[in-house]
Enzyme design. Sequence first.
Site, short mmCIF file in Angstrom:
data_model
loop_
_atom_site.label_atom_id
_atom_site.label_comp_id
_atom_site.label_asym_id
_atom_site.label_seq_id
_atom_site.Cartn_x
_atom_site.Cartn_y
_atom_site.Cartn_z
N ASN A 139 0.83 -1.21 0.00
CA ASN A 139 0.00 0.00 0.00
C ASN A 139 0.86 1.26 0.00
OD1 ASN A 139 0.55 -0.77 2.71
ND2 ASN A 139 -1.18 0.40 3.49
N GLU B 247 0.51 5.25 0.71
CA GLU B 247 -0.38 6.28 1.27
C GLU B 247 0.05 7.68 0.83
OE1 GLU B 247 -0.97 5.50 5.47
OE2 GLU B 247 -2.25 3.79 4.94
N CYS C 253 -4.37 0.84 -2.22
CA CYS C 253 -4.19 -0.45 -1.55
C CYS C 253 -3.12 -1.30 -2.24
CB CYS C 253 -5.50 -1.24 -1.57
SG CYS C 253 -6.83 -0.46 -0.67
N GLU D 170 -3.29 -4.39 -3.00
CA GLU D 170 -3.86 -5.27 -4.03
C GLU D 170 -3.88 -4.58 -5.38
OE1 GLU D 170 -5.04 -4.65 -0.98
OE2 GLU D 170 -6.54 -6.12 -0.38
#
Length: 150
Positions: A51, A53, A62, A64
């Site tokens: 991830n 940010e 994310c 994924e």
Amino acid sequence: MIHNHPNVPEKYKELVDIAKSMTKKSYAPYSKFNVGAAVLLSDGTIVTGANQENAAYGECICAERVALLYATANYPDKKPAALAVAASVNGSFTKNCVSPCGSCRQVIVEMENRFNCNIEVVMYGTDQVSVAMSGADLLPLGFSDNHLKK
Ligand code: THU
């Protein structure tokens, strides 16, 4: 179909280990929730993500999606076959398995439709490992290209 296991099934061990190690590369100074992901492509190639940010919280991405979109951007002709995800907090893996958010589910289902395949989603937790046999199992009645037609 979604199966729950007390431990990682042998078949997914390598992929889950890679997702777990990717938590160390997470950039999560705000949530401090470090997520790692690994995508297995049909020819055995493994692509990873963590991830990412942002101080503008809405721009956080994310693990994924980082992994899945890297996979299709770099290997547009290879079907994704499986996705593993793991998370750690203060250096310990979560007890509960990590369940992809709605946006990631939408992206997984788009890829299943694009490649006409199913993507097994392996969600790691120390107390439970859940395996969805397809992203569509995680997103009933998901929006797809069919809904764009008149
Ligand atoms: N996050 C993921 O990377 N994957 C998930 O499945 C759940 C949430 C990230 C987004 C954000 O950086 C942090 O975890 C807290 O929500």
